[in-house]
Design a protein around this motif. Structure first.
Motif, PDB file in Angstrom:
ATOM      1  N   ARG A 142      17.467  22.927  42.139  1.00 42.71           N
ATOM      2  CA  ARG A 142      17.753  21.635  42.777  1.00 42.71           C
ATOM      3  C   ARG A 142      19.207  21.571  43.241  1.00 42.71           C
ATOM      4  N   LEU A 143      19.797  22.714  43.529  1.00 36.72           N
ATOM      5  CA  LEU A 143      21.214  22.769  43.853  1.00 36.72           C
ATOM      6  C   LEU A 143      21.509  22.061  45.172  1.00 36.72           C
ATOM      7  N   LYS A 144      22.461  21.137  45.138  1.00 32.91           N
ATOM      8  CA  LYS A 144      22.915  20.415  46.327  1.00 32.91           C
ATOM      9  C   LYS A 144      24.285  19.817  46.024  1.00 32.91           C
ATOM     10  N   THR A 167      25.812  20.271  37.753  1.00 36.54           N
ATOM     11  CA  THR A 167      24.970  19.484  36.855  1.00 36.54           C
ATOM     12  C   THR A 167      23.508  19.594  37.291  1.00 36.54           C
ATOM     13  N   ASP A 168      22.612  19.005  36.523  1.00 29.52           N
ATOM     14  CA  ASP A 168      21.160  19.012  36.786  1.00 29.52           C
ATOM     15  C   ASP A 168      20.529  20.393  36.670  1.00 29.52           C
ATOM     16  N   TYR A 169      21.250  21.379  36.147  1.00 32.78           N
ATOM     17  CA  TYR A 169      20.652  22.705  35.957  1.00 32.78           C
ATOM     18  C   TYR A 169      19.666  22.655  34.789  1.00 32.78           C
ATOM     19  N   GLY A 170      18.609  23.457  34.891  1.00 28.30           N
ATOM     20  CA  GLY A 170      17.615  23.509  33.818  1.00 28.30           C
ATOM     21  C   GLY A 170      16.631  22.352  33.822  1.00 28.30           C
ATOM     22  N   LEU A 171      16.722  21.447  34.790  1.00 27.92           N
ATOM     23  CA  LEU A 171      15.854  20.275  34.772  1.00 27.92           C
ATOM     24  C   LEU A 171      14.371  20.575  34.966  1.00 27.92           C
ATOM     25  N   PRO A 172      13.990  21.599  35.769  1.00 24.59           N
ATOM     26  CA  PRO A 172      12.549  21.875  35.878  1.00 24.59           C
ATOM     27  C   PRO A 172      11.891  22.095  34.520  1.00 24.59           C
ATOM     28  N   MET A 173      12.628  22.660  33.568  1.00 22.27           N
ATOM     29  CA  MET A 173      12.088  22.880  32.224  1.00 22.27           C
ATOM     30  C   MET A 173      11.788  21.552  31.538  1.00 22.27           C
ATOM     31  N   ILE A 174      12.599  20.535  31.840  1.00 23.68           N
ATOM     32  CA  ILE A 174      12.431  19.220  31.237  1.00 23.68           C
ATOM     33  C   ILE A 174      11.401  18.398  32.018  1.00 23.68           C
ATOM     34  N   LEU A 175      11.540  18.383  33.351  1.00 25.24           N
ATOM     35  CA  LEU A 175      10.676  17.560  34.184  1.00 25.24           C
ATOM     36  C   LEU A 175       9.227  18.024  34.158  1.00 25.24           C
ATOM     37  N   HIS A 176       8.980  19.253  33.715  1.00 25.51           N
ATOM     38  CA  HIS A 176       7.620  19.778  33.602  1.00 25.51           C
ATOM     39  C   HIS A 176       6.756  18.885  32.711  1.00 25.51           C
ATOM     40  N   TRP A 230      18.404  21.174  51.388  1.00 25.78           N
ATOM     41  CA  TRP A 230      19.053  22.320  50.735  1.00 25.78           C
ATOM     42  C   TRP A 230      18.038  23.383  50.303  1.00 25.78           C
ATOM     43  N   THR A 231      16.758  23.115  50.515  1.00 23.75           N
ATOM     44  CA  THR A 231      15.693  23.976  49.991  1.00 23.75           C
ATOM     45  C   THR A 231      15.415  25.140  50.931  1.00 23.75           C
ATOM     46  N   ALA A 232      15.233  26.325  50.364  1.00 23.06           N
ATOM     47  CA  ALA A 232      14.962  27.532  51.147  1.00 23.06           C
ATOM     48  C   ALA A 232      13.610  27.414  51.858  1.00 23.06           C
ATOM     49  N   PRO A 233      13.490  27.992  53.064  1.00 19.16           N
ATOM     50  CA  PRO A 233      12.246  27.877  53.840  1.00 19.16           C
ATOM     51  C   PRO A 233      11.012  28.353  53.086  1.00 19.16           C
ATOM     52  N   GLY A 242      16.374  31.325  46.273  1.00 22.88           N
ATOM     53  CA  GLY A 242      16.368  29.934  46.742  1.00 22.88           C
ATOM     54  C   GLY A 242      17.676  29.230  46.431  1.00 22.88           C
ATOM     55  N   ASP A 243      18.237  29.514  45.251  1.00 25.48           N
ATOM     56  CA  ASP A 243      19.547  28.945  44.893  1.00 25.48           C
ATOM     57  C   ASP A 243      20.635  29.448  45.832  1.00 25.48           C
ATOM     58  N   VAL A 244      20.540  30.711  46.234  1.00 27.15           N
ATOM     59  CA  VAL A 244      21.531  31.282  47.157  1.00 27.15           C
ATOM     60  C   VAL A 244      21.457  30.572  48.507  1.00 27.15           C
TER      61      VAL A 244
END
Length: 257
Positions: free
Chosen positions: A73-75, A90-99, A113-116, A130-132
């Motif tokens: 979710r990098l932006k 900040t907000d790193y690791g959130l997919p693990m929580i939001l799951h 900001w999302t990769a195609p 995707g983060d890159v």
């Protein structure tokens, strides 16, 4: 998550869950987000200062990826700036929580900001490549001090659709005189349509370190100039408020007479 420690990661202090409310308790960064800083026209950011912020971001992402963790979710709104003008992710690791909670509905603006390849596959939460790509869009923001794809003058939904369905390849336009050529080349490498051809953050760190090598003193000078500007702006604000109070006091005195 709480045990992760790095100068360029915003510290997680805890998680609050009650009555369906999810809240993260994190370290406070008084300068706000990178997006806030870039949007503040009163703040002068020369290339040395911009490169310092980008290097902070690179070091934080390198740390995450070396530990096998994608951000996803990098932006610029997820990059905070502390009182010493150090960027913290900040907000790193959130997919693990939001799951474990309801899937968040993303608006098109959030997807810029999302990769195609991730836009085409909504089931994939994120990836290292995707983060890159997300980092490359932040480079555009920092260089031009505009929102992602702002120069294209299109609504976010149309931008997302063009990203999903090339050709032609759709990317932001950045002037060649706004940053060193090496930085612009790195940005282009990071938003390559082929994820396998994008550099990883270890390679990005080495390349970017070469771009800004030997310029630490200039970065310090830039910070000092920024602090002087903040001080000057504060003095002007105090003077303005004092004048307003004096006018109001004069009015009150006349009314009393």
């Amino acid at each position: 998550m709480r045990e992760m420690r790095h100068e360029n990661l915003n510290l997680y202090l805890g998680l609050f869950v009650d009555s369906g409310i999810l809240a993260l308790v994190v370290e406070h960064c008084p300068r706000g987000s990178l997006a806030d800083l870039l949007a503040d026209s009163d703040v002068r950011l020369d290339w040395m200062f911009k490169s310092s912020l980008l290097m902070d971001l690179i070091k934080g992402m390198k740390y995450l990826h070396l530990r096998g963790l994608t951000h996803s979710r990098l932006k610029s709104t997820n990059c905070l700036v502390d009182g010493r003008f150090v960027l913290k992710i900040t907000d790193y690791g959130l997919p693990m929580i939001l799951h474990f909670f309801k899937k968040k509905k993303y608006f098109f603006l959030d997807l810029l900001w999302t990769a195609p390849e991730l836009l085409r596959n909504s089931e994939q939460a994120g990836s290292f490549a995707g983060d890159v790509f997300s980092f490359s869009i932040i480079i555009q923001e920092v260089i031009s001090r505009t929102l992602p794809y702002a120069m294209m003058d299109m609504p976010p939904q149309e931008i997302v659709e063009r990203l999903k369905k090339p050709p032609p390849l759709f990317r932001p336009l950045v002037s060649v005189d706004e940053a060193p050529a090496e930085c612009l080349n790195l940005m282009n490498e990071c938003w390559n349509e082929d994820p396998s051809k994008r550099p990883n953050f270890d390679e990005i760190f080495k390349q970017f370190r070469g771009i800004s090598r030997g310029k630490k003193a200039n970065i310090i000078d830039s910070m000092l100039r920024m602090l002087e500007q903040y001080s000057s702006n504060l003095e002007d604000l105090i003077r303005e408020r004092t004048d307003e109070l004096e006018v109001e006091r004069t009015k009150t005195d006349k009314e009393c007479v």
